[in-house]
Write a protein that holds these residues in place. Structure first.
Motif, PDB file in Angstrom:
ATOM      1  N   VAL A 191     -55.351  -5.631  27.879  1.00 24.49           N
ATOM      2  CA  VAL A 191     -53.856  -5.773  27.546  1.00 24.49           C
ATOM      3  C   VAL A 191     -53.308  -7.028  28.360  1.00 24.49           C
ATOM      4  O   VAL A 191     -53.350  -7.031  29.546  1.00 24.49           O
ATOM      5  N   GLY A 192     -52.561  -7.799  27.432  1.00 21.69           N
ATOM      6  CA  GLY A 192     -52.220  -8.875  28.231  1.00 21.69           C
ATOM      7  C   GLY A 192     -50.835  -8.663  28.793  1.00 21.69           C
ATOM      8  O   GLY A 192     -50.099  -7.807  28.353  1.00 21.69           O
ATOM      9  N   TYR A 193     -50.662  -9.051  30.014  1.00 17.15           N
ATOM     10  CA  TYR A 193     -49.357  -8.760  30.926  1.00 17.15           C
ATOM     11  C   TYR A 193     -48.939 -10.203  31.454  1.00 17.15           C
ATOM     12  O   TYR A 193     -49.501 -10.428  32.238  1.00 17.15           O
ATOM     13  N   VAL A 194     -47.592 -10.397  31.038  1.00 18.91           N
ATOM     14  CA  VAL A 194     -46.911 -11.414  31.434  1.00 18.91           C
ATOM     15  C   VAL A 194     -45.792 -10.804  32.331  1.00 18.91           C
ATOM     16  O   VAL A 194     -44.988 -10.032  31.910  1.00 18.91           O
ATOM     17  N   MET A 195     -45.909 -11.156  33.767  1.00 21.41           N
ATOM     18  CA  MET A 195     -44.962 -10.305  34.595  1.00 21.41           C
ATOM     19  C   MET A 195     -43.656 -10.832  35.010  1.00 21.41           C
ATOM     20  O   MET A 195     -43.560 -12.329  34.742  1.00 21.41           O
ATOM     21  N   GLN A 196     -42.871 -10.116  35.277  1.00 20.26           N
ATOM     22  CA  GLN A 196     -41.595 -10.550  35.523  1.00 20.26           C
ATOM     23  C   GLN A 196     -41.112 -11.614  36.494  1.00 20.26           C
ATOM     24  O   GLN A 196     -40.412 -12.496  36.276  1.00 20.26           O
ATOM     25  N   LEU A 215     -49.749  -7.210  23.907  1.00 17.65           N
ATOM     26  CA  LEU A 215     -49.411  -8.236  24.943  1.00 17.65           C
ATOM     27  C   LEU A 215     -47.930  -7.679  25.412  1.00 17.65           C
ATOM     28  O   LEU A 215     -46.813  -7.498  24.704  1.00 17.65           O
ATOM     29  N   LEU A 216     -47.954  -7.379  26.800  1.00 13.06           N
ATOM     30  CA  LEU A 216     -46.795  -6.885  27.396  1.00 13.06           C
ATOM     31  C   LEU A 216     -45.852  -7.944  28.154  1.00 13.06           C
ATOM     32  O   LEU A 216     -46.662  -8.894  28.868  1.00 13.06           O
ATOM     33  N   MET A 217     -44.661  -8.469  27.978  1.00 14.97           N
ATOM     34  CA  MET A 217     -44.032  -9.462  28.734  1.00 14.97           C
ATOM     35  C   MET A 217     -42.702  -9.073  29.115  1.00 14.97           C
ATOM     36  O   MET A 217     -41.707  -8.391  28.380  1.00 14.97           O
ATOM     37  N   ASP A 218     -42.509  -8.781  30.394  1.00 17.27           N
ATOM     38  CA  ASP A 218     -41.497  -8.441  31.260  1.00 17.27           C
ATOM     39  C   ASP A 218     -40.712  -9.526  31.627  1.00 17.27           C
ATOM     40  O   ASP A 218     -41.027 -10.335  32.648  1.00 17.27           O
ATOM     41  N   GLU A 219     -39.583  -9.898  30.903  1.00 14.28           N
ATOM     42  CA  GLU A 219     -38.696 -11.049  31.236  1.00 14.28           C
ATOM     43  C   GLU A 219     -39.479 -12.238  31.269  1.00 14.28           C
ATOM     44  O   GLU A 219     -39.230 -12.914  32.655  1.00 14.28           O
ATOM     45  N   PRO A 220     -40.209 -12.662  30.373  1.00 10.70           N
ATOM     46  CA  PRO A 220     -41.072 -13.838  30.754  1.00 10.70           C
ATOM     47  C   PRO A 220     -40.393 -15.002  31.126  1.00 10.70           C
ATOM     48  O   PRO A 220     -40.927 -15.987  31.829  1.00 10.70           O
ATOM     49  N   PHE A 221     -38.957 -15.051  30.492  1.00 13.07           N
ATOM     50  CA  PHE A 221     -38.419 -16.400  30.581  1.00 13.07           C
ATOM     51  C   PHE A 221     -37.212 -16.296  31.293  1.00 13.07           C
ATOM     52  O   PHE A 221     -35.996 -17.034  31.413  1.00 13.07           O
ATOM     53  N   GLY A 222     -37.402 -15.189  32.544  1.00  9.63           N
ATOM     54  CA  GLY A 222     -36.049 -15.007  33.173  1.00  9.63           C
ATOM     55  C   GLY A 222     -35.892 -16.042  34.231  1.00  9.63           C
ATOM     56  O   GLY A 222     -34.505 -16.194  34.366  1.00  9.63           O
ATOM     57  N   ALA A 223     -36.828 -16.697  34.668  1.00 12.83           N
ATOM     58  CA  ALA A 223     -36.390 -17.785  35.787  1.00 12.83           C
ATOM     59  C   ALA A 223     -36.060 -19.184  35.340  1.00 12.83           C
ATOM     60  O   ALA A 223     -36.384 -20.054  36.211  1.00 12.83           O
ATOM     61  N   VAL A 224     -35.966 -19.414  34.221  1.00  9.90           N
ATOM     62  CA  VAL A 224     -35.650 -20.884  33.809  1.00  9.90           C
ATOM     63  C   VAL A 224     -34.521 -21.196  33.082  1.00  9.90           C
ATOM     64  O   VAL A 224     -33.622 -20.041  32.696  1.00  9.90           O
ATOM     65  N   ASP A 225     -33.819 -22.254  33.074  1.00  9.97           N
ATOM     66  CA  ASP A 225     -32.654 -22.748  32.509  1.00  9.97           C
ATOM     67  C   ASP A 225     -32.780 -22.615  30.979  1.00  9.97           C
ATOM     68  O   ASP A 225     -33.641 -22.257  30.228  1.00  9.97           O
ATOM     69  N   PRO A 226     -31.538 -22.486  30.422  1.00 11.89           N
ATOM     70  CA  PRO A 226     -31.320 -22.077  29.041  1.00 11.89           C
ATOM     71  C   PRO A 226     -32.115 -23.035  28.128  1.00 11.89           C
ATOM     72  O   PRO A 226     -32.480 -22.267  27.090  1.00 11.89           O
ATOM     73  N   ILE A 227     -32.066 -24.380  28.467  1.00 12.04           N
ATOM     74  CA  ILE A 227     -32.761 -25.070  27.655  1.00 12.04           C
ATOM     75  C   ILE A 227     -34.407 -24.761  27.446  1.00 12.04           C
ATOM     76  O   ILE A 227     -34.977 -24.682  26.439  1.00 12.04           O
ATOM     77  N   VAL A 228     -34.950 -24.879  28.566  1.00 13.67           N
ATOM     78  CA  VAL A 228     -36.241 -24.373  28.732  1.00 13.67           C
ATOM     79  C   VAL A 228     -36.654 -22.920  27.996  1.00 13.67           C
ATOM     80  O   VAL A 228     -37.465 -22.768  27.305  1.00 13.67           O
ATOM     81  N   ARG A 229     -35.776 -22.018  28.315  1.00 13.44           N
ATOM     82  CA  ARG A 229     -35.781 -20.819  27.675  1.00 13.44           C
ATOM     83  C   ARG A 229     -35.859 -20.756  26.223  1.00 13.44           C
ATOM     84  O   ARG A 229     -36.553 -20.071  25.604  1.00 13.44           O
ATOM     85  N   ARG A 230     -35.017 -21.571  25.689  1.00 14.31           N
ATOM     86  CA  ARG A 230     -35.160 -21.529  24.337  1.00 14.31           C
ATOM     87  C   ARG A 230     -36.439 -22.192  23.922  1.00 14.31           C
ATOM     88  O   ARG A 230     -36.970 -21.528  22.834  1.00 14.31           O
ATOM     89  N   GLU A 231     -36.837 -23.045  24.561  1.00 15.93           N
ATOM     90  CA  GLU A 231     -38.164 -23.767  24.186  1.00 15.93           C
ATOM     91  C   GLU A 231     -39.183 -22.996  24.056  1.00 15.93           C
ATOM     92  O   GLU A 231     -40.100 -22.639  23.271  1.00 15.93           O
ATOM     93  N   LEU A 232     -39.232 -21.956  25.337  1.00 18.54           N
ATOM     94  CA  LEU A 232     -40.217 -20.957  25.419  1.00 18.54           C
ATOM     95  C   LEU A 232     -40.323 -19.926  24.376  1.00 18.54           C
ATOM     96  O   LEU A 232     -41.183 -19.426  23.796  1.00 18.54           O
ATOM     97  N   GLN A 233     -39.021 -19.585  23.956  1.00 16.34           N
ATOM     98  CA  GLN A 233     -38.841 -18.675  22.979  1.00 16.34           C
ATOM     99  C   GLN A 233     -39.299 -18.991  21.661  1.00 16.34           C
ATOM    100  O   GLN A 233     -40.037 -18.317  20.705  1.00 16.34           O
ATOM    101  N   GLN A 234     -38.855 -20.327  21.369  1.00 17.14           N
ATOM    102  CA  GLN A 234     -39.476 -20.978  20.006  1.00 17.14           C
ATOM    103  C   GLN A 234     -40.924 -20.876  20.042  1.00 17.14           C
ATOM    104  O   GLN A 234     -41.341 -20.629  18.990  1.00 17.14           O
ATOM    105  N   GLU A 235     -41.554 -21.366  21.260  1.00 18.50           N
ATOM    106  CA  GLU A 235     -42.927 -21.406  21.145  1.00 18.50           C
ATOM    107  C   GLU A 235     -43.494 -19.908  21.223  1.00 18.50           C
ATOM    108  O   GLU A 235     -44.509 -19.871  20.269  1.00 18.50           O
TER     109      GLU A 235
END
Ligand SMILES: Nc1ncnc2c1ncn2[C@@H]1O[C@H](COP(=O)(O)OP(=O)(O)OP(=O)(O)O)[C@@H](O)[C@H]1O
Ligand SMILES: [Mg+2]
Lengths: 223, 314
Positions: B78-83, B157-177
């Motif tokens: 199980v893939g796990y991306v941690m908080q 794939l479990l993803m626990d707030e995987p983009f929590g620690a980044v600014d909104p622009i990078v966050r948007r980018e990661l979400q798109q990816e």
């Protein structure tokens, strides 16, 4: 023998006849080092696995701390004498005492090394599918290696300073100069022996300090 | 398929993190758990890979009760991306990504080769391969975390707030990816966030949690926006504050979408310009809610300046 005993001690050390033969300084130093290494190694065989186990599982932590504290408080000369009375003159009695003396530092070093690992890192390792053994050997031990070496450092310095007691019950080592000097009131020889023990202790301490630095895992060193 | 059956979790010390939770997650679905801090999201997610064992109830994967599975093997599958990224500080980026394949017996070289590919997939510069996590920015660390989660090509794939620690622009980018990835990979994703916009962007279905893991509402983003189950949901999605009640005003010949407070949310493009449907004037003056037209238009026609909803387009 009525000059300054410290100056005479250095003269004693500079005397080339004291630097050769089976009772010469190189041989006695090697013996001393041998006792130290043997004592620490035997103690490590017991204390390191135990410390890693206690650190990883938390089982028996209270007992380990109490026992280590008690062992630290034991008077080494008393132990050597007691063991010598039990097992006779020879290397066994002082070696037993050195092992007991070395265990607390090694045990504390190993268990605190494992405990010092960031719980979040350990949790992550477990979550990626590491077994408990893999967590210990691939995460906790590498990250805690400087503390484990620190345990060796503490143990070694204690044993090297105490290893002169081996001579007290008929063995070699740098303690021979001290006890010979004591018996014949040859203070320069006593002082020379002490200086040699101190020098050896400092060299070992420095070597282990360097090792400690070198075992700090890359990635956790300050930039 | 992942199933929760009347799951309850009481932590030692007495915290009741989850009272009674049941849910079925379909294969290939992206399901988002969203809720306030402490509502039990992480607890629920970690039950799937047995990082938390339920006090009572069952969790099953494809019919197998996870309690009957070997936890180590389960976690490797199980893939796990941690908080908090959870990278190993003493291992390079490359070796962090290769962790699970190596544990599963892939040769180091092969695992590193694949890790290099994954770095590209998640948008990490190859020059970072030999760095240590401490030498990366928060956003880069989170990308490494995502790459590590994907490395063994897990179905889940479990993803626990995987983009929590980044600014909104990078966050948007990661979400798109992530959404591009998901289009190709079609994993079963369980995604935790407390950002409702992210939940609506990423989720095929969204579960809104109240404290104690109580389900306030479950449904597609459209369903939740168009029909909030109660005041808690309405307040959580922002419907009550009017930020989701959008309408269109005509400014300088362009249709501008405006929220209830009069703040411009974006520009309305005609459907033709959006590359879809017949050319039209757009639903000028027509009331929309939450960027989701109440009418039967496809979600991807959403006329807001908000995020495109690529992942859920039919
Ligand atoms: N290991 C633990 N021991 C005791 N209590 C815990 C433990 N883990 C979580 N809790 C408690 O259980 C509740 C739910 O925690 P959980 O981590 O699942 O919340 P969350 O929804 O993920 O919150 P966040 O958004 O802050 O990450 C909280 O009250 C928390 O304090
Ligand atoms: Mg959480």
């Amino acid at each position: 023998m009525n000059g300054n005993p410290y100056l005479e001690a250095f003269a004693w050390l500079g005397d080339p006849t004291h630097w050769s033969g089976p009772s010469g300084i190189p041989m006695r130093t090697l013996e001393h080092l041998g006792y130290t290494v043997l004592g620490v190694a035997v103690a490590a065989l017991i204390a390191i696995p135990l410390g890693l186990f206690v650190g990883h599982t938390g089982i028996g932590k209270g007992i380990a701390v109490t026992a280590a504290g008690a062992a630290r408080a034991l008077p080494t000369l008393g132990l050597v004498t007691l063991f010598a009375l039990m097992v006779g003159i020879g290397l066994t009695a002082p070696m037993l005492a050195f092992v007991i003396l070395a265990i607390p530092s090694l045990l504390a070093g190993a268990s605190s090394a494992v405990e010092s690992a960031d719980p979040a890192t350990v949790d992550a390792a477990r979550a990626q599918g590491m077994t408990e053994w893999q967590i210990l050997t691939r995460v906790e031990v590498p990250l805690g290696m400087p503390l484990i070496v620190g345990g060796f450092r503490g143990a070694t310095v204690q044993v090297v300073a105490t290893a002169m007691l081996a001579a007290y019950v008929g063995n070699g080592g740098l303690g021979r100069y001290i006890f010979l000097g004591l018996g014949s009131q040859d203070y320069p020889q006593m002082i020379a022996g002490s200086v040699l023990v101190i020098a050896l202790a400092l060299v070992l301490d420095l070597a282990l300090l360097l090792t400690q630095r070198l075992t700090l895992p890359r990635g956790t060193r300050p930039a | 398929m992942i199933g929760f059956e009347n799951v309850r979790k009481e932590y030692p010390g007495g915290t009741l993190a989850v009272e009674d939770f049941s849910l079925e997650i379909a294969s290939h679905e992206a399901l988002v758990l969203v809720g306030t801090s402490g509502s039990g999201k992480t607890t629920l997610m970690r039950m799937i890979n047995r990082m938390v064992d339920p006090t009572s109830g069952r969790v099953h994967i494809d019919g197998d009760d996870v309690a009957s599975l070997d936890p180590v093997q389960l976690r490797r599958s199980v893939g796990y991306v941690m908080q908090a990224s959870g990278l190993l500080p003493h291992r390079t980026v490359l070796d962090n990504i290769a962790t699970v394949p190596v544990l599963r017996g892939t040769s180091k070289n092969e695992a590193r080769r694949r890790a290099h590919e994954l770095m590209e997939t998640v948008g990490l510069d190859a020059a970072l391969a030999r760095r240590y996590p401490g030498q990366l920015s928060g956003g880069q660390q989170q990308r490494v975390g995502v790459a590590r989660g994907l490395a063994a090509d897990p179905n889940i794939l479990l993803m626990d707030e995987p983009f929590g620690a980044v600014d909104p622009i990078v966050r948007r980018e990661l979400q798109q990816e992530l959404m591009h990835l998901q289009r190709d990979l079609k994993k079963t994703i369980v995604f935790v966030t407390h950002d409702i916009d992210e939940a609506f962007l990423v989720g095929d279905r969204v579960v809104l949690l109240k404290p104690g893991g109580v389900i306030a509402q479950i449904g597609t983003p459209q369903e939740i926006l168009s029909d909030p189950a109660d005041d808690f949901v309405a307040s959580f999605v922002g419907a009550d504050r009017g930020i989701r009640a959008l309408h269109v005003e005509r400014v300088d010949g362009r249709d501008v979408v405006v929220d209830a407070d009069g703040r411009a949310a974006g520009v309305l493009e005609s459907r033709a310009a959006a590359g879809r449907g017949p050319a039209g004037d757009g639903p000028t003056g027509e009331s929309t809610r939450g960027g989701q037209p109440i009418s039967d238009q496809p979600a991807s026609d959403t006329p807001t300046g908000g995020q495109p909803r690529g992942a859920t387009s039919p």
